[in-house]
Every structure is written in structure tokens, then in C-alpha cells.
Design an enzyme around this catalytic site. Structure first.
Site, PDB file in Angstrom:
ATOM      1  N   ASP A 190       4.083  -1.172   7.753  1.00 41.08           N
ATOM      2  CA  ASP A 190       3.298  -1.203   6.561  1.00 41.08           C
ATOM      3  C   ASP A 190       4.065  -1.635   5.219  1.00 41.08           C
ATOM      4  O   ASP A 190       5.191  -1.977   5.648  1.00 41.08           O
ATOM      5  CB  ASP A 190       2.757   0.264   6.182  1.00 41.08           C
ATOM      6  CG  ASP A 190       2.033   0.500   4.688  1.00 41.08           C
ATOM      7  OD1 ASP A 190       1.147  -0.148   4.831  1.00 41.08           O
ATOM      8  OD2 ASP A 190       2.702   1.208   4.112  1.00 41.08           O
ATOM      9  N   ASP A 246       3.266  -1.686   1.342  1.00 45.14           N
ATOM     10  CA  ASP A 246       3.451  -0.764   0.098  1.00 45.14           C
ATOM     11  C   ASP A 246       3.777   0.659   0.323  1.00 45.14           C
ATOM     12  O   ASP A 246       2.912   1.179   1.020  1.00 45.14           O
ATOM     13  CB  ASP A 246       2.173  -1.079  -0.989  1.00 45.14           C
ATOM     14  CG  ASP A 246       2.562  -0.599  -2.351  1.00 45.14           C
ATOM     15  OD1 ASP A 246       3.551  -0.416  -2.875  1.00 45.14           O
ATOM     16  OD2 ASP A 246       1.555  -0.830  -3.223  1.00 45.14           O
TER      17      ASP A 246
END
Lengths: 254, 254
Positions: free
Chosen positions: B10, B12
Site C-alpha cells: 500500500d 499512503d
């Protein structure tokens, strides 16, 4: 048959279909006027002003002045005014909502409003929706003029105010208070505006799921007229019947 | 500890927080590169192109090329392509979605598309939404890049794509297929893109409700890293645990 002293009347499907008037309905309202029976047109359309609505009706030969009209925008403004005079209001909407909120004397406020009001807005933008979400998250009371999910047009069903409102309710996980039909608030405001006793006032409309439901919930008698959305076939599996159902307003026994 | 051959990561909260890089994550990816272990950044951001994502990462010193990126827009395009080559697609979205759909060779079609795709669009208009509603009502398959209801920004939480998508789902009463996390489709597409065996691939993220849920549903092992949204306190009442949970990627035992 009970004698009614006041009549709340839906517009599209009841007084006209799009740009085509319904003759029996025009005659019906003329009779109301002749008999000096008060009537009020009650509409979920939040975009038009009362003057615009009255003008359209007058164009069909209906005796209609602005004071015969209660739009959901006007009902929204009145509802807020009863809760808080001089409220700070952020709104998304068109001319009808803007005028109603202005006439109620509210202060337009984007950053820290007391209320966020969403009405139909065909000039919707991300920034308008963003401001609404931020204000609702900060605690502004969230109101939507009406829950209609789709607008019938010659192109087909376009997004209605209930679906635009969903951007804010889904994003903030806060449910709005809806003012318009089938919610009872617009009927309660209509009763105050027309001034006739609740048990002597009749709500007339073509749509069981909006007009009649609103009347049933608000506790006024209802008249379903089969000139619009709801057909007799739709009425076989409903929970609660309208007080009356007729094919056309010409059948109404004064 | 199982030896993993591929890493889905992932962005952020995992690689950076807004404009601030997470040093341990940068070092982690550098180690992956040194050891020639394949990795793929998997993001629900539909607005950026893979080049823009790679550029941002490279700016933080992360070894990242466009081929290390799978955006939800790319996953959406790939998903549709597997169902129907040369599909006619109407979409609402920004540059990232536009590029992904163009590169997949779809034909842009407003009136009678096979698919309606909705991605985040900060230039949303009523007309764009109207076209989407009309096409979904005509039977186009309704796809949304990701269900995020809110976007964290310095102004607060703004409407996310899941809330824009709600205009069409509420208006048409048709639920979309969501591609992005926590839905498994983006992970399934990521597995195809990275090419490592499912049982030797690890999904890494900071958000239990998106990254980890997506991994769990897709059936890949998961690593929760407490550098972003989810805290240890959040993890006391969850139904299914991630395979691993650590404070920082510096703790990962290669």
C-alpha cells in the site's frame, strides 16, 4: 362523506403531466376557488420559486397565485426558522431554494453553518459537496429538501435530489432530515400555511409512495387520483390505503 | 517464517504520510530490490497515472518505476478487458482512469456503453452523473474503481469516490462492482501482475479495513504495519487477524 375545508394538492401527475395540463384537475381547482375553499399546491420541486410554480399553473388556466404554493424549499426554510431564527445556513441548490432561504432571513455561511441544506442543483460541483461534507462533519444539522432518487425527463430518469444528497450522507455517515414527501414535515408545514383544521384537510396526489404516504404519516386524509404514477394494479399489495381513490378529479363529490 | 517471493504494498500510511516519507518503508523496499524480490505498489487512488505514482515514490528515494505500480484504475481496466475486449466504456474520472482505459484499448461511448466506470473526479458535473445513470438504467455494467467514502486532506475529510458513486447507485438502485480495496478484485489483479504464487505473496498495508481486509478476502497473507490509519487499540475487536502485525517495516525479518 366528510366535508373538507382545505385541500393540499400535488402538481406533476395530479395537475399536469409534464407540459400537458389535466383538464379535470383544472376544473376541480376552479370549483375550489368558486366555493372559496382554501387550497395549497405542495411540491417536492425545490428548484423553482413559488412565483414560477404559480406562473406555470396559471398558464394552464389554474387559478394560482404564489400564496397558493408551498415548495419543499419553502417548507425547509420554515422548518429551520422554527428551530432557529437567523440561523447560519450553507446550501446547495437552485433559485427556488436560494429565494426561500433568503426570504426566511438566514445568513449564508460556508465554514461554520448551523445547517447544511441540500436541494436539487444541476450545477453541482465537487467543491460544493466538499463544503457540505466538511460542515456536516463539524456538526451542522444536515437537511435535504426531498428524497426523490430520480427525475423523470424526456431523456429518461436523471439523478434526483435524494441521490445528490447521498454523496454527503455516504461520505459523512450522517443521515439527513428529509423535508419533502413522503416525509411528513412538508405536510405539517402545509397545514400551518393553509390554516385549516388537520381533520378537515385533504391531501390529493397521484403517487402513492410520495403524496399518499406523506399524508398517511402526517395523519391527514388522502385522496389518490389515478392520473399519474400510481395505477390500480400497484394498489393490490399496499399496507395502508388512502382515504379515497378515484380515476379523475371530475369524480370528486363536493 | 514463510519465505515470501512477492510483496504487494500500500502507499499512503505505509510508504508515506501525505508528503512525508516513512524512512523504514523506503529502506524496506530498497532491500526488496537488492534481493531481487518482486514488489508492486497497490493503490486505491484512481486519479494518478502509474508514472505519477512512481515519480512521487522516486522522489522519496524509493526504487519505483511505472511497472511497480497497480492503481485501482489499472485494475479496473484489466478486469473489464478480461470480461470483454474492445468494450465500449463510459467513464467519470481523472487522468489516471482515462489513461488506464485508453491503454486497455476501450472505445469511449456515452450513449450505449457496455460498462459505466466511476472513479474519483473533482470536476464532477450533473451531466456526467446523468449520463452514467441513463447508461446504467439501459443495462450497462456498473463498476466503481474504489469504495472509499472520504479522502483525508489538510481541509478535513472530503467526498471520496464511494460517495460520488452513491449518486448513481442510489438513483438507479443498481449496486456497482467495486474494484479497489477492501474488495478482493484489485488483489487478484495484483497477483496476476506481479506473477508470484498466491501462497508466497504478502499484502502489506497500514489500514486494517482496506489493505488487510482485501488481502484476507483474496486469500493472501497479510502484514499490518502500524504507521498509518490502524492502531493497536483498533485491533482488539476484529473478526480476523492479519497474518503479521508490526510497528514498522524495519522489523520485518527477511
Amino acid at each position: 362523506m366528510k366535508k373538507y375545508e382545505g385541500f393540499l394538492i400535488d402538481l406533476d401527475g395530479t395537475m399536469y403531466r409534464g407540459t400537458e395540463k389535466i383538464d379535470e384537475a383544472v376544473t376541480f381547482v376552479k370549483t375550489l376557488k368558486e366555493r372559496s375553499l382554501p387550497y395549497l399546491f405542495v411540491t417536492n420541486n425545490s428548484t423553482r420559486t413559488k412565483e414560477q410554480v404559480a406562473e406555470k399553473l396559471a398558464g394552464f388556466g389554474v387559478p394560482a397565485e404564489p400564496e397558493h404554493v408551498l415548495t419543499t424549499s419553502m417548507a425547509t426554510a420554515q422548518y429551520i426558522k422554527e428551530e432557529k431564527k437567523n440561523a447560519k445556513v450553507y446550501f446547495i441548490g437552485e433559485e427556488g431554494l436560494k429565494q426561500a432561504l433568503n426570504e426566511a432571513g438566514f445568513i449564508y455561511e460556508e465554514e461554520n453553518p448551523d445547517y447544511v441544506v441540500i436541494g436539487m442543483d444541476r450545477e453541482i460541483t465537487y467543491e460544493k459537496l466538499a463544503k457540505a461534507c466538511l460542515a456536516v462533519r463539524k456538526g451542522a444539522k444536515f437537511i435535504s429538501t426531498n428524497p426523490d432518487i430520480a427525475l423523470p425527463t424526456e431523456r429518461g430518469f436523471l439523478p434526483g435530489n435524494g441521490s445528490l444528497t447521498a454523496v454527503v450522507s455516504v461520505s459523512t455517515t450522517v443521515d439527513p432530515i428529509f423535508i419533502g414527501k413522503p416525509e411528513p414535515i412538508i405536510i405539517e408545514q402545509a397545514l400551518k400555511a393553509i390554516g385549516t383544521p388537520k381533520d378537515r384537510t385533504l391531501m390529493i396526489g397521484d403517487n402513492y409512495h410520495t403524496d399518499i404516504k406523506a399524508g398517511l404519516t402526517a395523519g391527514v386524509d388522502t385522496l389518490l387520483v389515478y392520473t399519474g404514477v400510481t395505477t390500480k394494479e400497484h394498489m393490490t399489495d399496499i399496507a395502508e390505503s388512502p382515504t379515497y381513490a378515484i380515476d379523475s378529479l371530475s369524480e370528486w363529490p363536493f
